[in-house]
Structures are given as C-alpha cells and as structure tokens.
Design a protein around this motif. Structure first.
Motif, PDB file in Angstrom:
ATOM      1  N   UNK A 166     -14.742   9.790  10.618  1.00  0.00           N
ATOM      2  CA  UNK A 166     -15.544   8.865   9.616  1.00  0.00           C
ATOM      3  C   UNK A 166     -14.601   8.872   8.789  1.00  0.00           C
ATOM      4  N   UNK A 167     -13.500   9.592   9.515  1.00  0.00           N
ATOM      5  CA  UNK A 167     -12.080   8.632   8.533  1.00  0.00           C
ATOM      6  C   UNK A 167     -10.973   7.838   9.210  1.00  0.00           C
ATOM      7  N   UNK A 168     -10.308   7.410   9.016  1.00  0.00           N
ATOM      8  CA  UNK A 168      -9.475   6.328  10.175  1.00  0.00           C
ATOM      9  C   UNK A 168      -8.130   7.415   9.890  1.00  0.00           C
ATOM     10  N   UNK A 169      -7.451   6.441  10.159  1.00  0.00           N
ATOM     11  CA  UNK A 169      -5.742   7.579  10.656  1.00  0.00           C
ATOM     12  C   UNK A 169      -5.010   7.615   9.736  1.00  0.00           C
ATOM     13  N   UNK A 170      -5.029   8.790   8.975  1.00  0.00           N
ATOM     14  CA  UNK A 170      -4.107   8.437   7.095  1.00  0.00           C
ATOM     15  C   UNK A 170      -3.116   9.748   7.088  1.00  0.00           C
ATOM     16  N   UNK A 171      -2.129   9.564   5.840  1.00  0.00           N
ATOM     17  CA  UNK A 171      -1.480  10.154   5.460  1.00  0.00           C
ATOM     18  C   UNK A 171      -1.172  10.234   4.418  1.00  0.00           C
ATOM     19  N   UNK A 172      -2.301  11.765   4.063  1.00  0.00           N
ATOM     20  CA  UNK A 172      -1.702  11.814   2.291  1.00  0.00           C
ATOM     21  C   UNK A 172      -0.619  11.859   1.963  1.00  0.00           C
ATOM     22  N   UNK A 173      -0.814  11.497   0.505  1.00  0.00           N
ATOM     23  CA  UNK A 173       1.026  11.755  -0.419  1.00  0.00           C
ATOM     24  C   UNK A 173       0.220  11.119  -2.170  1.00  0.00           C
ATOM     25  N   UNK A 174       1.557  12.438  -2.422  1.00  0.00           N
ATOM     26  CA  UNK A 174       1.353  12.600  -4.304  1.00  0.00           C
ATOM     27  C   UNK A 174       3.024  11.561  -4.631  1.00  0.00           C
ATOM     28  N   UNK A 175       3.034  10.925  -5.199  1.00  0.00           N
ATOM     29  CA  UNK A 175       4.686   9.995  -5.658  1.00  0.00           C
ATOM     30  C   UNK A 175       4.214  10.583  -7.035  1.00  0.00           C
ATOM     31  N   UNK A 176       5.736  10.760  -7.192  1.00  0.00           N
ATOM     32  CA  UNK A 176       5.350  11.030  -8.997  1.00  0.00           C
ATOM     33  C   UNK A 176       7.308  10.513  -9.290  1.00  0.00           C
ATOM     34  N   UNK A 177       7.247   9.859 -10.020  1.00  0.00           N
ATOM     35  CA  UNK A 177       8.506   9.117 -10.047  1.00  0.00           C
ATOM     36  C   UNK A 177       8.758  10.548 -11.416  1.00  0.00           C
ATOM     37  N   UNK A 178      10.155  11.344 -11.925  1.00  0.00           N
ATOM     38  CA  UNK A 178      10.447  11.745 -13.647  1.00  0.00           C
ATOM     39  C   UNK A 178       9.956  11.044 -14.223  1.00  0.00           C
ATOM     40  N   UNK A 179       9.249  12.143 -14.668  1.00  0.00           N
ATOM     41  CA  UNK A 179       8.571  11.617 -16.170  1.00  0.00           C
ATOM     42  C   UNK A 179       7.062  11.385 -15.843  1.00  0.00           C
ATOM     43  N   UNK A 180       6.868  10.882 -14.354  1.00  0.00           N
ATOM     44  CA  UNK A 180       5.912   9.466 -14.636  1.00  0.00           C
ATOM     45  C   UNK A 180       4.604  10.223 -14.516  1.00  0.00           C
ATOM     46  N   UNK A 181       3.626   9.439 -14.058  1.00  0.00           N
ATOM     47  CA  UNK A 181       2.502   9.971 -13.615  1.00  0.00           C
ATOM     48  C   UNK A 181       2.984   9.958 -11.819  1.00  0.00           C
ATOM     49  N   UNK A 182       1.560  10.864 -11.528  1.00  0.00           N
ATOM     50  CA  UNK A 182       1.349  11.348 -10.299  1.00  0.00           C
ATOM     51  C   UNK A 182       0.808   9.834  -9.563  1.00  0.00           C
ATOM     52  N   UNK A 183       1.018   9.426  -8.295  1.00  0.00           N
ATOM     53  CA  UNK A 183       0.389   8.358  -7.853  1.00  0.00           C
ATOM     54  C   UNK A 183      -0.426   9.413  -6.830  1.00  0.00           C
ATOM     55  N   UNK A 184      -2.023   9.184  -6.553  1.00  0.00           N
ATOM     56  CA  UNK A 184      -2.349  10.073  -5.695  1.00  0.00           C
ATOM     57  C   UNK A 184      -2.227   8.715  -4.584  1.00  0.00           C
TER      58      UNK A 184
END
Ligand SMILES: [Fe+2]
Length: 218
Positions: free
Chosen positions: A157-175
């Motif tokens: 059901x999915x293509x190849x991928x890596x999950x990640x969350x990125x957050x600059x200091x005091x920033x919002x979390x990017x998922x």
C-alpha cells in the motif's frame, strides 16, 4: 494499517526543487544551499543535462518552498533515543547515509533543529515495541545533519519512504516523509509528494547516499 492514502495525487505540478547531478551528497547539498546564497566553501556544482529543462526555482526563500507536511501514520513512537546512526550489528539492508540541512524560509541554516526519524526495516516492518530504526538528533551550527540508516523495505500500500519530524528551536513540529526517486510505487502512492524526494546516489560499495534540505518556519 499503515498510513491511509488520501487518494489525492500530489498537488504540485511545477518543479519546485532544483535537480542536480549527484556527484556527491555534500556537493548536492552545498549546491542547494548555494541557491539560497549560503556558501559552504565547497567546489563548483554541476547541473545535470536534464536540469536545463526544469524551471530553476529557488529551494527556499518563499513560503511555497516550505517543506510540505504529510501524514504521521500510526507507527510513530515518542522518546526515541538520540543518535545519528540507526545501524545495528547484523542489521539487514542496504546502507544509506542521508546528509542534509534545515534552513529557514530566509535561507538561513537552523542550528539545533530537532530531527526525529523512524522507518521500516529491510522487510518493510516497523519495530513498534522498541526503537529499532528510530532515533532523533539535532542539526549542528550550520544546520547540518547526517543520518546513517538502511534503505527501508516496502510494505503493501505504500511506496518507499522514511518518516521524519523536524522542529526548529521553539518552532512548530513539521511531520513529513522522505521519498526515493525512481520508485515504481511513487506514482501510485497518494501520500507521495515530489517535493519530498531525496537526491540519491549509488556508491561503488553498494551503499546509497541521499541528500535533502528541509525548509521550515522559524
Ligand atoms: Fe510508513
């Protein structure tokens, strides 16, 4: 079930990222940053012949260049260990070294940004009891990160991928998720977004090198 596909194809129809001849991961990343006016002191860069046909839009500098968010899926585990290498003794799979940067929309490197990666193993399985192939790290003062891992396996059901969350200091979390070029499953995956494609290179020793630059709000 893993991430539910929305059924929506990538809404992006224009090329929003420069494509570079991947002669080295650092060169690619330096070139991308050079497009932002950031000089890492690297060598000259070469665009691939195909790149000449692509619209040379900047990799950061405008709100639409923000790295897009996509679904987290059901397999995120909080409190992963801090580590830049997810490799473990005897781990099956093709070694992958991902090098990249976190920059702001003003093209400035974001130091001490949090990156939390999680992915399937070579057989397409997630470790939902422990922390295999899960880990977080922080960018250095140049906004750079390096992840040592393996190429994740495919699962239905999915293509190849890596999950990640990125957050600059005091920033919002990017998922978000990172994708691999030249995957047959990309076109059929409703979560896939070409703005999240890594630049990939195959190495003589059989390993893979990848590069990606995250553009986040700070
Ligand atoms: Fe997944």
């Amino acid at each position: 079930m893993e991430e539910k596909q929305t059924g929506l194809k990538s809404s992006s129809t224009k090329i929003t990222r420069r494509k570079f001849l991947v002669s080295s991961v650092l060169m690619v990343t330096s070139a991308t940053l050079a497009a932002c006016g950031i000089n890492l002191g690297g060598g000259a860069t070469t665009e691939s012949p195909k790149a000449a046909n692509l619209e040379p839009t900047p990799a950061c500098g405008s709100p639409e260049e923000l790295t897009p968010a996509v679904t987290e899926g059901p397999y995120f585990t909080p409190n992963s260990p801090e580590r830049s290498s997810l490799l473990e003794q005897g781990m099956k799979g093709t070694k992958l070294t991902l090098v990249g940067y976190v920059v702001s929309t003003a093209c400035k490197p974001v130091a001490h940004a949090l990156l939390d990666f999680w992915q399937a193993d070579a057989d397409g399985q997630y470790d939902n009891k422990g922390f295999t192939l899960r880990g977080h790290q922080y960018t250095d003062d140049k906004g750079k990160f390096t992840l040592e891992t393996i190429v994740p396996g495919l699962y239905p059901g999915r293509t190849r991928h890596i999950h990640v969350k990125v957050q600059a200091p005091n920033g919002k979390v990017l998922t978000s998720q990172l994708f691999f070029p030249n995957e047959a499953g990309n076109a059929k995956d409703g979560i896939y977004n070409k703005a999240l494609l890594m630049d990939m290179k195959s190495n003589a020793d059989g390993s893979q090198s990848g590069a990606y630059q995250f553009v986040v709000k700070v």
